[in-house]
Design a protein around this motif. Structure first.
Motif: not given
Length: 588
Positions: A321-324, A489-496, A539-554
């Motif tokens: 499927a293609f969610k996005r 394109v099909n990512s959501s909570t599990a992916f995050a 440290e700063d790079w990865y702390v910020k990278a971790i926060s970007t995982t929220s872009d696939v969920v509500s």
């Protein structure tokens, strides 16, 4: 039960295919997460379908032509792609119905300059029987944008310019100028002083010119319509023969060039697989058509085309499927991708990821180098050390403000490494260097990276032909690239959650590695403050990278917010621990 333990249980259950909703127990009061379907194994679906055959056959067709925007080879490539997309089930956008999910369009734009293509060329030292160069064997010998000579050719004396300083005093009027330097240094001076053309040699060391003596790396002149000026690039072998003749005294050459310069239009082809739930969010793949080689970049064109066909087939069989939305773009390097982003700001807001395919089909046993993932800017592009290495292309040292923290780096790398382990295929990374279709994404603050190969001893040369291409490599790249795209394109909570886990582990591994490098650096006299800054940057790079995982969920997803905070905290604690140990070790 503490939150870290809950997250660990989620990861275990996800790996076992058990839905995260089972964790909505008493210790997660207020959990409102909806059940998700069992994760799809995209590798299992894509591997049997993606053979690399279409990619290879397309490459074989495209590399026959010397391609620049608007010319015959470029346009034939665009129309070949269109025909293949149509055969795969994509519908021409202007004829598409409301329910059509797979569409394509050919965008046509007027060109402000004429297009150009080579027809034939020869270079001969007057008095010698055999030509020095022939376009039949060296199709890169004629400079892009060169004019034609008269049909009978031009006979003229060669002026040997040995340095930039010599250019001012050299008598060039009515003569051909030869120099071992780039045309950018030579062209304006030669035109100003009445030269009729230039002969240059400027092959970099990574092409191994003394081994690949017949290779010519393609060169270009500025666009010109009324001028009769031309340029010929020399192979190492031709340069050595010319220099030997020049050392004997006055030397004349006979030059015959036939080229075409004519008005045309710029074509770009865009194919979309419309998302069912979030159609305005999209992943964009980009492969440029221009440049005359096989690996560069007929392989990108062909691999991306087979990806589009494979995606259509799997969808038609109700396997994916293609969610996005998934978008495939073919056009002029950097220009087309940049335009796609800039010409429609509303569309650009929905571009979540960009992936460039450039030189993705190399037979590395012949070309050298390895497959590379060029990362988004991270601290390895500031402090390049340990296992991080720039390619021979090279890259500028970046600054902290240039960093682009995001999960895309480690997600793509881990996905490709999985294919690498499966296929016994080498996958490496390099720090950001730029120069291809990933740069427009990054300039627009869109996560984007490059799939490519380097070093390639035939890069941009007329020896970059189909015999240097590997169908197996295109199969590996295309498989991993499509699997990555389907996951995104099909990512959501599990992916995050999976990415949070992956990033935390990668962060701790990187901090450990950098700590040991810093210990050794301090022993060798480096200041502890410099080494502390490196650890803090990672440290700063990865702390910020971790926060970007929220872009696939509500944005209201509490589980993800908590998981991010806990993971960030553990990364920061590890960094502080290692910095403390670094200070202690520096005193001993």
């Amino acid at each position: 039960m503490e939150m870290g333990r809950v997250i660990s249980i989620k990861r275990i259950l996800l790996r076992q295919g058990i839905v995260p909703a089972l964790l909505c127990l008493s210790f997660l009061a207020g959990c409102s997460q909806q059940p998700e379907e069992k994760p799809v194994d995209y590798f299992e679906l894509v591997r049997p379908e993606f053979t690399g055959q279409l990619a290879y056959e397309t490459t074989d067709f495209v590399e026959d032509y010397w391609r620049v925007v608007g010319n015959t080879g470029f346009n034939k490539t665009i129309h070949l792609i269109a025909d293949s997309l149509k055969a795969a089930g994509y519908v021409l956008e202007e004829k598409a119905k409301t329910g059509d999910r797979f569409t394509y369009r050919i965008e046509k734009r007027a060109m402000s300059r004429q297009t150009w293509e080579p027809v034939s060329a020869s270079l001969q030292i007057v008095g010698q029987e055999m030509p020095l160069l022939l376009s039949q064997t060296n199709r890169n010998m004629t400079y892009l944008n060169s004019a034609s000579t008269p049909k009978e050719g031009i006979k003229a004396e060669v002026v040997w310019v040995k340095s930039v300083e010599d250019m001012e005093s050299a008598s060039m009027k009515g003569k051909v100028v030869f120099a071992e330097m780039s045309a950018r240094k030579l062209y304006k001076n030669a035109v100003k002083n009445g030269a009729i053309g230039i002969l240059t040699y400027d092959n970099p060391g990574y092409l191994q010119p003394e081994k690949n003596t017949t290779s010519i790396q393609f060169r270009s002149l500025p666009s010109q319509y009324d001028s009769d000026f031309w340029g010929i690039a020399l192979s190492y072998e031709a340069k050595e023969k010319l220099v030997a003749q020049l050392k004997t005294g006055t030397t004349e050459v006979l030059v015959k060039i036939e080229t075409k310069r004519y008005p045309s239009e710029e074509l770009t082809i865009v194919a979309d697989i419309k998302g069912s739930e979030l159609p305005n969010e999209r992943l964009v793949y980009s492969a440029h058509v221009q440049e005359p080689g096989a690996n560069d970049n007929a392989t990108g064109v062909g691999t991306q085309l087979e990806m589009a066909k494979t995606a259509a087939k799997l969808f038609g069989e109700n396997k994916i499927a293609f969610k996005r939305t998934m978008t495939f773009l073919w056009g002029d390097e950097i220009v087309s991708t940049n335009r796609y982003i800039e010409e429609n700001p509303e569309r650009a807001k929905g571009i979540k990821w960009g992936i460039s395919l450039d030189m993705v089909g190399e037979n590395t046993a012949i070309t050298g180098g390895t497959f590379l993932i060029e990362k988004m800017p991270d601290p390895s592009a500031i402090w390049t050390r340990g296992n991080d290495k720039h390619s021979e292309w090279g890259g500028d040292v970046l600054n902290l403000e240039d960093m682009k923290p995001h999960y895309l780096n480690d997600f793509i790398t881990s996905t490709f490494k999985e294919q690498g382990e499966f296929a016994n295929w080498v996958v490496e990374t390099n720090p950001f260097e730029g120069g291809s279709d990933h740069t427009p994404f990054l300039r627009a603050d869109i996560p984007g990276l490059l799939l490519w190969h380097f070093t390639d001893q035939f890069y941009h040369t007329d020896n970059d032909r189909i015999d240097k291409v590997s169908q197996e490599t295109m199969k590996n790249v295309g498989t991993a690239a499509l699997v990555s795209g389907l996951t995104l394109v099909n990512s959501s909570t599990a992916f995050a959650l999976e990415q949070i886990s992956l990033l935390e582990q990668k962060a701790i591994d990187r901090l450990q590695t950098e700590f040991q490098l810093s210990v050794n650096a301090i022993k060798n006299g480096n200041a502890i403050e410099n080494e502390k800054a490196i650890l803090e940057a990672w440290e700063d790079w990865y702390v910020k990278a971790i926060s970007t995982t929220s872009d696939v969920v509500s944005k209201s997803n509490g589980d993800i917010k908590d998981a991010i905070k806990e993971s960030q905290s553990r990364v920061s604690l590890k960094s502080q621990e290692l910095i403390k140990k670094l200070k202690t070790s520096s005193k001993n």
